[in-house]
Design a protein around this motif. Sequence first.
Motif, PDB file in Angstrom:
ATOM      1  N   MET A   1       0.845  -1.180   0.000  1.00 59.28           N
ATOM      2  CA  MET A   1       0.000   0.000   0.000  1.00 59.28           C
ATOM      3  C   MET A   1       0.890   1.244   0.000  1.00 59.28           C
ATOM      4  O   MET A   1       1.883   1.303   0.713  1.00 59.28           O
ATOM      5  CB  MET A   1      -0.908  -0.011   1.231  1.00 59.28           C
ATOM      6  CG  MET A   1      -1.929   1.100   1.245  1.00 59.28           C
ATOM      7  SD  MET A   1      -3.038   1.035   2.650  1.00 59.28           S
ATOM      8  CE  MET A   1      -4.270  -0.073   2.028  1.00 59.28           C
ATOM      9  N   LYS A   2       0.521   2.211  -0.792  1.00 64.73           N
ATOM     10  CA  LYS A   2       1.296   3.436  -0.904  1.00 64.73           C
ATOM     11  C   LYS A   2       1.122   4.295   0.338  1.00 64.73           C
ATOM     12  O   LYS A   2       0.073   4.243   0.997  1.00 64.73           O
ATOM     13  CB  LYS A   2       0.841   4.231  -2.123  1.00 64.73           C
ATOM     14  CG  LYS A   2       1.085   3.526  -3.435  1.00 64.73           C
ATOM     15  CD  LYS A   2       0.595   4.377  -4.572  1.00 64.73           C
ATOM     16  CE  LYS A   2       0.780   3.656  -5.886  1.00 64.73           C
ATOM     17  NZ  LYS A   2       0.259   4.453  -7.004  1.00 64.73           N
ATOM     18  N   PRO A   3       2.130   5.093   0.678  1.00 66.49           N
ATOM     19  CA  PRO A   3       2.006   5.975   1.845  1.00 66.49           C
ATOM     20  C   PRO A   3       0.827   6.947   1.735  1.00 66.49           C
ATOM     21  O   PRO A   3       0.170   7.227   2.732  1.00 66.49           O
ATOM     22  CB  PRO A   3       3.330   6.735   1.863  1.00 66.49           C
ATOM     23  CG  PRO A   3       4.285   5.882   1.117  1.00 66.49           C
ATOM     24  CD  PRO A   3       3.474   5.146   0.102  1.00 66.49           C
ATOM     25  N   ASP A   5      -1.980   6.348   0.363  1.00 63.71           N
ATOM     26  CA  ASP A   5      -3.190   5.589   0.681  1.00 63.71           C
ATOM     27  C   ASP A   5      -3.350   5.420   2.190  1.00 63.71           C
ATOM     28  O   ASP A   5      -4.467   5.473   2.710  1.00 63.71           O
ATOM     29  CB  ASP A   5      -3.157   4.224   0.006  1.00 63.71           C
ATOM     30  CG  ASP A   5      -3.240   4.315  -1.510  1.00 63.71           C
ATOM     31  OD1 ASP A   5      -3.783   5.325  -2.013  1.00 63.71           O
ATOM     32  OD2 ASP A   5      -2.755   3.383  -2.184  1.00 63.71           O
ATOM     33  N   ASN A   6      -2.240   5.221   2.887  1.00 64.22           N
ATOM     34  CA  ASN A   6      -2.281   5.132   4.348  1.00 64.22           C
ATOM     35  C   ASN A   6      -2.791   6.437   4.951  1.00 64.22           C
ATOM     36  O   ASN A   6      -3.586   6.429   5.894  1.00 64.22           O
ATOM     37  CB  ASN A   6      -0.896   4.818   4.911  1.00 64.22           C
ATOM     38  CG  ASN A   6      -0.478   3.403   4.644  1.00 64.22           C
ATOM     39  OD1 ASN A   6      -1.313   2.527   4.459  1.00 64.22           O
ATOM     40  ND2 ASN A   6       0.823   3.166   4.620  1.00 64.22           N
ATOM     41  N   ASN A   9      -6.558   6.711   4.332  1.00 63.99           N
ATOM     42  CA  ASN A   9      -7.312   5.824   5.220  1.00 63.99           C
ATOM     43  C   ASN A   9      -7.387   6.407   6.625  1.00 63.99           C
ATOM     44  O   ASN A   9      -8.442   6.367   7.261  1.00 63.99           O
ATOM     45  CB  ASN A   9      -6.688   4.437   5.256  1.00 63.99           C
ATOM     46  CG  ASN A   9      -6.929   3.664   3.985  1.00 63.99           C
ATOM     47  OD1 ASN A   9      -7.866   3.944   3.243  1.00 63.99           O
ATOM     48  ND2 ASN A   9      -6.078   2.691   3.719  1.00 63.99           N
ATOM     49  N   LYS A  10      -6.275   6.932   7.102  1.00 59.17           N
ATOM     50  CA  LYS A  10      -6.249   7.545   8.430  1.00 59.17           C
ATOM     51  C   LYS A  10      -7.182   8.750   8.480  1.00 59.17           C
ATOM     52  O   LYS A  10      -7.908   8.947   9.455  1.00 59.17           O
ATOM     53  CB  LYS A  10      -4.805   7.957   8.761  1.00 59.17           C
ATOM     54  CG  LYS A  10      -4.607   8.524  10.120  1.00 59.17           C
ATOM     55  CD  LYS A  10      -4.675   7.476  11.182  1.00 59.17           C
ATOM     56  CE  LYS A  10      -4.210   8.078  12.487  1.00 59.17           C
ATOM     57  NZ  LYS A  10      -4.316   7.159  13.579  1.00 59.17           N
ATOM     58  N   SER A  57      -0.337  15.004   3.163  1.00 55.61           N
ATOM     59  CA  SER A  57      -0.717  14.438   1.871  1.00 55.61           C
ATOM     60  C   SER A  57      -0.425  15.426   0.750  1.00 55.61           C
ATOM     61  O   SER A  57      -0.009  15.026  -0.335  1.00 55.61           O
ATOM     62  CB  SER A  57      -2.185  14.024   1.864  1.00 55.61           C
ATOM     63  OG  SER A  57      -3.035  15.138   1.971  1.00 55.61           O
TER      64      SER A  57
END
Length: 66
Positions: A1-3, A5-6, A9-10, A57
């Motif tokens: 999973m790409k950073p 995407d993390n 999600n958070k 982001s």
Amino acid sequence: MKPIDNIKNKQLKLIDKYKVLIEEAYNLRQTDSALSDISEFDAIKLLNKLNRLKYLSREFKHQVAS
């Protein structure tokens, strides 16, 4: 999973928690103002975390685009 995407999600999890806390604060406003204030304070802290994640982001997207 790409950073990125993390981070997304958070952000989604924090947004859900934020909505719950704001609704709780609103519902408690008439019955227990102290608990309402605590819930609102927790929501403000989550909003601060959300703003930091938004900045992260944006910076990450900027680095990837460069």
